[in-house]
Scaffold this motif. Structure first.
Motif, PDB file in Angstrom:
ATOM      1  N   ILE A  80       0.853  -1.185   0.000  1.00  0.00           N
ATOM      2  CA  ILE A  80       0.000   0.000   0.000  1.00  0.00           C
ATOM      3  C   ILE A  80       0.890   1.236   0.000  1.00  0.00           C
ATOM      4  CG2 ILE A  80      -1.725   1.294   1.306  1.00  0.00           C
ATOM      5  CD1 ILE A  80      -2.786  -1.396   2.283  1.00  0.00           C
ATOM      6  N   TYR A  81       0.591   2.153  -0.912  1.00  0.00           N
ATOM      7  CA  TYR A  81       1.303   3.427  -1.028  1.00  0.00           C
ATOM      8  C   TYR A  81       0.320   4.533  -0.661  1.00  0.00           C
ATOM      9  CZ  TYR A  81       3.369   7.534  -3.236  1.00  0.00           C
ATOM     10  OH  TYR A  81       3.877   8.782  -3.472  1.00  0.00           O
ATOM     11  N   ILE A  82       0.705   5.409   0.272  1.00  0.00           N
ATOM     12  CA  ILE A  82      -0.148   6.511   0.705  1.00  0.00           C
ATOM     13  C   ILE A  82       0.657   7.802   0.648  1.00  0.00           C
ATOM     14  CG2 ILE A  82      -1.495   7.478   2.607  1.00  0.00           C
ATOM     15  CD1 ILE A  82      -1.885   4.616   3.631  1.00  0.00           C
ATOM     16  N   LYS A  83       0.032   8.853   0.137  1.00  0.00           N
ATOM     17  CA  LYS A  83       0.647  10.179   0.087  1.00  0.00           C
ATOM     18  C   LYS A  83      -0.305  11.150   0.786  1.00  0.00           C
ATOM     19  CE  LYS A  83       2.776  13.278  -3.273  1.00  0.00           C
ATOM     20  NZ  LYS A  83       3.041  13.451  -4.719  1.00  0.00           N
ATOM     21  N   LEU A  84       0.215  11.883   1.789  1.00  0.00           N
ATOM     22  CA  LEU A  84      -0.598  12.785   2.594  1.00  0.00           C
ATOM     23  C   LEU A  84      -0.041  14.204   2.583  1.00  0.00           C
ATOM     24  CD1 LEU A  84      -1.039  10.700   5.887  1.00  0.00           C
ATOM     25  CD2 LEU A  84      -2.645  10.858   3.980  1.00  0.00           C
ATOM     26  N   LYS A  85      -0.950  15.173   2.722  1.00  0.00           N
ATOM     27  CA  LYS A  85      -0.550  16.547   3.016  1.00  0.00           C
ATOM     28  C   LYS A  85      -0.941  16.781   4.467  1.00  0.00           C
ATOM     29  CE  LYS A  85      -2.821  20.361   1.755  1.00  0.00           C
ATOM     30  NZ  LYS A  85      -3.338  21.460   0.901  1.00  0.00           N
ATOM     31  N   ILE A  86       0.025  17.156   5.287  1.00  0.00           N
ATOM     32  CA  ILE A  86      -0.193  17.300   6.724  1.00  0.00           C
ATOM     33  C   ILE A  86       0.171  18.724   7.146  1.00  0.00           C
ATOM     34  CG2 ILE A  86       0.402  16.408   9.012  1.00  0.00           C
ATOM     35  CD1 ILE A  86       1.330  13.834   7.581  1.00  0.00           C
ATOM     36  N   VAL A  87      -0.754  19.358   7.853  1.00  0.00           N
ATOM     37  CA  VAL A  87      -0.507  20.684   8.430  1.00  0.00           C
ATOM     38  C   VAL A  87      -0.233  20.453   9.922  1.00  0.00           C
ATOM     39  CG1 VAL A  87      -1.446  22.974   8.887  1.00  0.00           C
ATOM     40  CG2 VAL A  87      -2.034  21.776   6.760  1.00  0.00           C
ATOM     41  N   VAL A  88       0.960  20.884  10.365  1.00  0.00           N
ATOM     42  CA  VAL A  88       1.415  20.620  11.725  1.00  0.00           C
ATOM     43  C   VAL A  88       1.692  21.928  12.461  1.00  0.00           C
ATOM     44  CG1 VAL A  88       3.184  19.444  13.092  1.00  0.00           C
ATOM     45  CG2 VAL A  88       2.557  18.533  10.884  1.00  0.00           C
ATOM     46  N   THR A  89       1.234  21.996  13.708  1.00  0.00           N
ATOM     47  CA  THR A  89       1.580  23.114  14.584  1.00  0.00           C
ATOM     48  C   THR A  89       2.755  22.653  15.453  1.00  0.00           C
ATOM     49  OG1 THR A  89      -0.693  23.872  14.658  1.00  0.00           O
ATOM     50  CG2 THR A  89       0.769  24.664  16.383  1.00  0.00           C
ATOM     51  N   VAL A  90       3.823  23.453  15.447  1.00  0.00           N
ATOM     52  CA  VAL A  90       5.041  23.105  16.174  1.00  0.00           C
ATOM     53  C   VAL A  90       5.332  24.202  17.205  1.00  0.00           C
ATOM     54  CG1 VAL A  90       7.498  22.552  15.976  1.00  0.00           C
ATOM     55  CG2 VAL A  90       5.951  21.983  14.101  1.00  0.00           C
ATOM     56  N   LYS A  91       5.506  23.801  18.457  1.00  0.00           N
ATOM     57  CA  LYS A  91       5.943  24.731  19.504  1.00  0.00           C
ATOM     58  C   LYS A  91       7.417  24.458  19.754  1.00  0.00           C
ATOM     59  CE  LYS A  91       1.548  25.239  21.851  1.00  0.00           C
ATOM     60  NZ  LYS A  91       0.811  25.109  23.104  1.00  0.00           N
ATOM     61  N   LEU A  92       8.213  25.526  19.707  1.00  0.00           N
ATOM     62  CA  LEU A  92       9.652  25.330  19.859  1.00  0.00           C
ATOM     63  C   LEU A  92      10.283  26.526  20.542  1.00  0.00           C
ATOM     64  CD1 LEU A  92      11.449  26.870  17.209  1.00  0.00           C
ATOM     65  CD2 LEU A  92       9.596  25.592  16.189  1.00  0.00           C
ATOM     66  N   ILE A  93      11.501  26.296  20.999  1.00  0.00           N
ATOM     67  CA  ILE A  93      12.329  27.345  21.583  1.00  0.00           C
ATOM     68  C   ILE A  93      13.509  27.542  20.628  1.00  0.00           C
ATOM     69  CG2 ILE A  93      13.846  27.981  23.493  1.00  0.00           C
ATOM     70  CD1 ILE A  93      12.064  26.332  25.307  1.00  0.00           C
ATOM     71  N   TYR A  94      13.643  28.750  20.106  1.00  0.00           N
ATOM     72  CA  TYR A  94      14.788  29.042  19.244  1.00  0.00           C
ATOM     73  C   TYR A  94      16.053  29.136  20.056  1.00  0.00           C
ATOM     74  CZ  TYR A  94      11.983  29.872  15.103  1.00  0.00           C
ATOM     75  OH  TYR A  94      11.155  29.719  14.033  1.00  0.00           O
ATOM     76  N   THR A  95      17.129  28.572  19.526  1.00  0.00           N
ATOM     77  CA  THR A  95      18.408  28.617  20.224  1.00  0.00           C
ATOM     78  C   THR A  95      19.358  29.569  19.542  1.00  0.00           C
ATOM     79  OG1 THR A  95      19.133  26.683  18.987  1.00  0.00           O
ATOM     80  CG2 THR A  95      18.244  26.317  21.175  1.00  0.00           C
TER      81      THR A  95
END
Length: 95
Positions: A80-95
């Motif tokens: 099975i081959y699946i292709k997705l478009k995913i919108v992700v919210t990322v919380k991060l600390i810039y270094t």
């Protein structure tokens, strides 16, 4: 000591594909790739990742027969081959 806010929330849109014997394996591969890709793309320490939207772009189910030495013991296998478009919210600390 300064009172500067270090945490930032960004939203990323990624297109990722995966393959597997079952849909569950293919989805697992996609989200493992998602995690790696987010860590590689952002410059900072990732605190939290949360998919907000998931769109199915393409899904292919292939069934084929595999034979030992081309003649003996035929086995039917699926991929099975699946292709997705995913919108992700990322919380991060810039270094």
């Amino acid at each position: 000591m300064s009172d500067k806010q270090l945490m930032e929330t960004i939203e990323k849109e990624l297109i990722i594909d995966g393959t597997g014997k079952t849909k569950e394996i293919a989805y697992g591969e996609i989200f493992a790739k998602l995690r790696k890709q987010i860590y590689n793309e952002v410059n900072g320490v990732v605190l939290h990742m949360e998919p907000q939207q998931v769109y199915l772009l393409e899904m292919e189910e292939k069934t084929f027969t595999e034979k030992f030495l081309g003649l003996l013991m035929p086995k039917t296998k699926e991929a099975i081959y699946i292709k997705l478009k995913i919108v992700v919210t990322v919380k991060l600390i810039y270094t």
